[in-house]
Write a protein that holds these residues in place. Structure first.
Motif, PDB file in Angstrom:
ATOM      1  N   PHE A 145      38.357 -29.263 -21.920  1.00 22.70           N
ATOM      2  CA  PHE A 145      39.481 -28.412 -22.261  1.00 22.70           C
ATOM      3  C   PHE A 145      39.032 -27.364 -23.259  1.00 22.70           C
ATOM      4  CE2 PHE A 145      41.349 -32.415 -20.887  1.00 22.70           C
ATOM      5  CZ  PHE A 145      42.216 -31.948 -19.902  1.00 22.70           C
ATOM      6  N   CYS A 146      39.433 -26.138 -23.007  1.00 26.46           N
ATOM      7  CA  CYS A 146      39.088 -25.025 -23.889  1.00 26.46           C
ATOM      8  C   CYS A 146      39.578 -25.306 -25.305  1.00 26.46           C
ATOM      9  CB  CYS A 146      39.709 -23.745 -23.344  1.00 26.46           C
ATOM     10  SG  CYS A 146      39.583 -22.348 -24.465  1.00 26.46           S
ATOM     11  N   GLY A 147      38.712 -25.068 -26.293  1.00 30.63           N
ATOM     12  CA  GLY A 147      39.046 -25.325 -27.689  1.00 30.63           C
ATOM     13  C   GLY A 147      40.082 -24.362 -28.245  1.00 30.63           C
ATOM     14  N   ILE A 148      40.358 -23.273 -27.523  1.00 29.99           N
ATOM     15  CA  ILE A 148      41.305 -22.281 -28.024  1.00 29.99           C
ATOM     16  C   ILE A 148      42.651 -22.388 -27.314  1.00 29.99           C
ATOM     17  CG2 ILE A 148      41.769 -19.818 -28.278  1.00 29.99           C
ATOM     18  CD1 ILE A 148      38.729 -19.438 -28.625  1.00 29.99           C
ATOM     19  N   CYS A 149      42.648 -22.343 -25.981  1.00 27.21           N
ATOM     20  CA  CYS A 149      43.927 -22.302 -25.252  1.00 27.21           C
ATOM     21  C   CYS A 149      44.274 -23.634 -24.594  1.00 27.21           C
ATOM     22  CB  CYS A 149      43.911 -21.187 -24.213  1.00 27.21           C
ATOM     23  SG  CYS A 149      42.837 -21.530 -22.807  1.00 27.21           S
ATOM     24  N   GLY A 150      43.305 -24.571 -24.487  1.00 28.95           N
ATOM     25  CA  GLY A 150      43.607 -25.869 -23.920  1.00 28.95           C
ATOM     26  C   GLY A 150      43.525 -25.945 -22.401  1.00 28.95           C
ATOM     27  N   VAL A 163      34.689 -23.084 -24.634  1.00 25.30           N
ATOM     28  CA  VAL A 163      35.647 -21.985 -24.662  1.00 25.30           C
ATOM     29  C   VAL A 163      35.685 -21.373 -23.267  1.00 25.30           C
ATOM     30  CG1 VAL A 163      36.117 -19.695 -25.633  1.00 25.30           C
ATOM     31  CG2 VAL A 163      35.307 -21.532 -27.118  1.00 25.30           C
ATOM     32  N   CYS A 164      36.873 -21.215 -22.692  1.00 22.65           N
ATOM     33  CA  CYS A 164      36.979 -20.691 -21.332  1.00 22.65           C
ATOM     34  C   CYS A 164      36.658 -19.196 -21.295  1.00 22.65           C
ATOM     35  CB  CYS A 164      38.369 -20.966 -20.760  1.00 22.65           C
ATOM     36  SG  CYS A 164      39.672 -19.949 -21.450  1.00 22.65           S
ATOM     37  N   ALA A 165      36.433 -18.688 -20.089  1.00 20.84           N
ATOM     38  CA  ALA A 165      36.021 -17.295 -19.933  1.00 20.84           C
ATOM     39  C   ALA A 165      37.078 -16.339 -20.483  1.00 20.84           C
ATOM     40  CB  ALA A 165      35.759 -16.995 -18.462  1.00 20.84           C
ATOM     41  N   ARG A 166      38.357 -16.696 -20.275  1.00 13.98           N
ATOM     42  CA  ARG A 166      39.418 -15.802 -20.726  1.00 13.98           C
ATOM     43  C   ARG A 166      39.423 -15.675 -22.251  1.00 13.98           C
ATOM     44  NH1 ARG A 166      45.198 -17.122 -19.360  1.00 13.98           N
ATOM     45  NH2 ARG A 166      44.150 -18.881 -18.414  1.00 13.98           N
ATOM     46  N   CYS A 167      39.319 -16.826 -22.935  1.00 11.20           N
ATOM     47  CA  CYS A 167      39.287 -16.775 -24.401  1.00 11.20           C
ATOM     48  C   CYS A 167      37.992 -16.138 -24.880  1.00 11.20           C
ATOM     49  CB  CYS A 167      39.435 -18.178 -24.981  1.00 11.20           C
ATOM     50  SG  CYS A 167      41.067 -18.877 -24.703  1.00 11.20           S
ATOM     51  N   GLY A 168      36.904 -16.354 -24.137  1.00  5.07           N
ATOM     52  CA  GLY A 168      35.644 -15.721 -24.494  1.00  5.07           C
ATOM     53  C   GLY A 168      35.780 -14.211 -24.491  1.00  5.07           C
TER      54      GLY A 168
HETATM   55 ZN    ZN Z   1      40.740 -20.714 -23.326  1.00  2.42          ZN
END
Ligand code: ZN
Length: 72
Positions: free
Chosen positions: A21-26, A46-51
């Motif tokens: 799970f992404c550490g920022i958005c989950g 961290v997912c690509a979108r949050c990256g």
């Molecule tokens: Zn994310």
């Protein structure tokens, strides 16, 4: 503008393709091997979108890295 030295996100070595799970958005994300984006202070991916949102320059570095790998 956020402080460019206040880095939430870092490129880290990764040796597992487990879903995480992404550490920022989950959201569920699939970290790439051997390098992908992670939280600076822990091993949460961290997912690509949050990256793109928090560290677009690191996303570009990673994209370049994987491009070079494919062209080898
Ligand atoms: Zn994310």
């Amino acid at each position: 503008m956020s402080d460019p030295h206040d880095r939430k996100v870092a490129i880290k070595y990764n040796d597992t393709s487990l879903k995480e799970f992404c550490g920022i958005c989950g959201e569920i994300t699939h970290p790439e091997i051997p390098l992908d984006l992670f939280m600076n202070d822990c091993m949460k991916p961290v997912c690509a979108r949050c990256g793109m949102k928090h560290a677009p320059e690191l996303v570009r570095i990673l994209a370049r890295y994987y491009e070079d790998l494919e062209n080898r």
